[in-house]
Scaffold this active site. Structure first.
Site, PDB file in Angstrom:
ATOM      1  N   GLU A 138       0.826  -1.207   0.000  1.00  0.00           N
ATOM      2  CA  GLU A 138       0.000   0.000   0.000  1.00  0.00           C
ATOM      3  C   GLU A 138       0.860   1.258   0.000  1.00  0.00           C
ATOM      4  O   GLU A 138       1.932   1.287   0.611  1.00  0.00           O
ATOM      5  CB  GLU A 138      -0.866   0.057   1.255  1.00  0.00           C
ATOM      6  CG  GLU A 138      -1.990  -0.939   1.286  1.00  0.00           C
ATOM      7  CD  GLU A 138      -2.782  -0.832   2.582  1.00  0.00           C
ATOM      8  OE1 GLU A 138      -3.670  -1.656   2.781  1.00  0.00           O
ATOM      9  OE2 GLU A 138      -2.503   0.071   3.397  1.00  0.00           O
ATOM     10  N   CYS A 184       2.967   8.520   1.857  1.00  0.00           N
ATOM     11  CA  CYS A 184       3.376   7.562   2.882  1.00  0.00           C
ATOM     12  C   CYS A 184       3.759   6.262   2.184  1.00  0.00           C
ATOM     13  O   CYS A 184       2.951   5.658   1.477  1.00  0.00           O
ATOM     14  CB  CYS A 184       2.235   7.338   3.865  1.00  0.00           C
ATOM     15  SG  CYS A 184       2.658   6.222   5.224  1.00  0.00           S
ATOM     16  N   CYS A 210       4.574  -6.980   8.350  1.00  0.00           N
ATOM     17  CA  CYS A 210       5.323  -6.385   9.461  1.00  0.00           C
ATOM     18  C   CYS A 210       5.353  -7.353  10.633  1.00  0.00           C
ATOM     19  O   CYS A 210       4.337  -7.983  10.954  1.00  0.00           O
ATOM     20  CB  CYS A 210       4.668  -5.074   9.887  1.00  0.00           C
ATOM     21  SG  CYS A 210       5.571  -4.197  11.192  1.00  0.00           S
ATOM     22  N   CYS A 223       2.515  -4.389  16.795  1.00  0.00           N
ATOM     23  CA  CYS A 223       1.797  -3.370  17.564  1.00  0.00           C
ATOM     24  C   CYS A 223       0.310  -3.731  17.606  1.00  0.00           C
ATOM     25  O   CYS A 223      -0.289  -4.027  16.571  1.00  0.00           O
ATOM     26  CB  CYS A 223       2.013  -1.995  16.946  1.00  0.00           C
ATOM     27  SG  CYS A 223       3.750  -1.484  16.947  1.00  0.00           S
ATOM     28  N   CYS A 282      -2.420  -1.949  15.271  1.00  0.00           N
ATOM     29  CA  CYS A 282      -2.036  -1.602  13.897  1.00  0.00           C
ATOM     30  C   CYS A 282      -2.473  -2.654  12.881  1.00  0.00           C
ATOM     31  O   CYS A 282      -2.228  -3.849  13.066  1.00  0.00           O
ATOM     32  CB  CYS A 282      -0.516  -1.426  13.836  1.00  0.00           C
ATOM     33  SG  CYS A 282       0.075  -0.922  12.219  1.00  0.00           S
ATOM     34  N   SER A 308      10.217   6.903  10.009  1.00  0.00           N
ATOM     35  CA  SER A 308       9.593   6.597  11.298  1.00  0.00           C
ATOM     36  C   SER A 308      10.057   5.235  11.795  1.00  0.00           C
ATOM     37  O   SER A 308      10.150   4.283  11.020  1.00  0.00           O
ATOM     38  CB  SER A 308       8.074   6.592  11.138  1.00  0.00           C
ATOM     39  OG  SER A 308       7.441   6.170  12.322  1.00  0.00           O
ATOM     40  N   CYS A 316      -3.400   2.050   7.968  1.00  0.00           N
ATOM     41  CA  CYS A 316      -2.270   1.475   7.251  1.00  0.00           C
ATOM     42  C   CYS A 316      -2.334  -0.052   7.288  1.00  0.00           C
ATOM     43  O   CYS A 316      -2.398  -0.662   8.349  1.00  0.00           O
ATOM     44  CB  CYS A 316      -0.972   1.966   7.896  1.00  0.00           C
ATOM     45  SG  CYS A 316       0.487   1.416   7.032  1.00  0.00           S
TER      46      CYS A 316
END
Length: 347
Positions: free
Chosen positions: A90, A103, A110, A114, A117, A192, A334
């Site tokens: 994305e 972004c 990932c 988290c 998320c 980030s 996200c």
């Protein structure tokens, strides 16, 4: 086969020299890619057919495939791209008063885990190459070219942990920053991290002009342990020490990203604890309304509560902003669009 978009400007110059071509050919090719944004080697009209053939044999150039594009009523555009190996990623374009910000995703999936998320709904499959990140920018820019618009800011804040893919992310930033290419200013590029302490220290030692943002989201170890597993490896004391080292080495302002979760991290006491963490830093806190993810169960705060938290920070002398909501009417969180697409493939 390597992608032509993996090559930094210096790599491009070295590549043409290695082929026995004049060094200036590297500049020509680089500008065809990023200034004129051609999709085929044959479109490089001042490059010989023999060079076209060799480049074609050695470097992939085909654009990413657009699997889905959603456009919000607020101007946000969310893209789902297919990579050469069939993986999907994305990319999001957001419209601000100061310009167009993209972004970028840095990994397929990932592993940071988290709890709030959507990116972590699908585990990491692999890192993205620098060129795959560059192509995300190029695909969006080509979309904007029709309206004579230009990407002004880039945040590496999409799916994945950028510092878990450190070398490729840094190469990506240098490619899009180069003034003979896209020329996106270093101070308009933000990386980030959720807090990989050794990589923060490495980044500090490079003394770049790229911005550093920390996905903080909790002001205590107890709460951060609950929300972000990375805190077990690098608790707040270690993270803040690394950030002091970064600040001492670079004399640059930091950003703390702080997603507001209803009833979880949004009280006055949390604001007071966050202000204590910020003490002694030149830091800007970016408060983010939570885009709800059905699988996680967390709720977003209402605007009144968000403003109360913001006001609390300001009274405690912490510079902060409340990020305007983007793409609430599309798959805004996200990783959400990709997760929906990947689930659909298995049914």
């Amino acid at each position: 086969m390597k992608s032509i978009y993996d090559l930094k400007y210096e790599d491009m110059e070295q590549m043409v020299v290695d082929h026995g071509w004049k060094k200036y050919r590297g500049k020509q090719i680089f500008q065809w890619l990023y200034r004129k944004r051609v999709d085929h080697y044959e479109d490089m009209t001042d490059v010989s057919k023999d060079m076209h053939a060799i480049l074609q044999d050695e470097y992939r150039m085909e654009p990413l495939k657009v699997l889905n594009r959603q456009i919000s009523k607020d101007g946000t555009r969310k893209y789902l791209f297919e990579l050469a190996d069939g993986s999907s990623v994305e990319t999001v374009l957001m419209v601000y008063h100061y310009g167009m910000s993209v972004c970028v995703t840095s990994q397929v999936g990932c592993n940071m885990g988290c709890k709030f998320c959507a990116s972590g709904l699908l585990k990491k499959q692999r890192d993205l190459a620098a060129g795959e990140m560059v192509q995300q920018i190029l695909m969006v820019q080509k979309d904007l070219d029709a309206d004579n618009e230009r990407i002004s800011h880039v945040v590496v804040m999409g799916t994945g942990e950028p510092f878990d893919n450190y070398d490729n992310v840094m190469d990506f930033c240098r490619i899009i920053n180069h003034d003979l290419g896209l020329g996106i200013g270093a101070r308009h590029i933000t990386i980030s991290t959720c807090g990989l302490v050794p990589k923060i220290r490495r980044f500090a030692d490079e003394h770049t002009q790229f911005n550093l943002a920390i996905s903080l989201h909790a002001p205590t170890n107890e709460l951060r342990d609950e929300l972000m597993p990375v805190n077990h490896a690098y608790p707040l004391e270690e993270l803040m020490d690394a950030l002091r080292y970064y600040a001492d080495e670079n004399n640059r302002r930091l950003s703390f990203e702080y997603i507001l979760l209803k009833g979880k991290n949004d009280s006055f006491e949390h604001a007071r604890q966050l202000a204590k963490l910020c003490k002694g830093f030149d830091v800007f806190v970016n408060l983010i309304p939570y885009n709800q993810v059905d699988e996680h169960g967390f709720k977003t705060v209402d605007i009144k509560s968000a403003m109360a938290f913001y006001d609390s920070l300001m009274k405690l002398n912490v510079k902060a902003t409340l990020r305007q909501e983007h793409g609430a009417d599309i798959d805004a969180a996200c990783g959400q669009l990709r997760a929906k697409y990947e689930r659909g493939k298995t049914h």
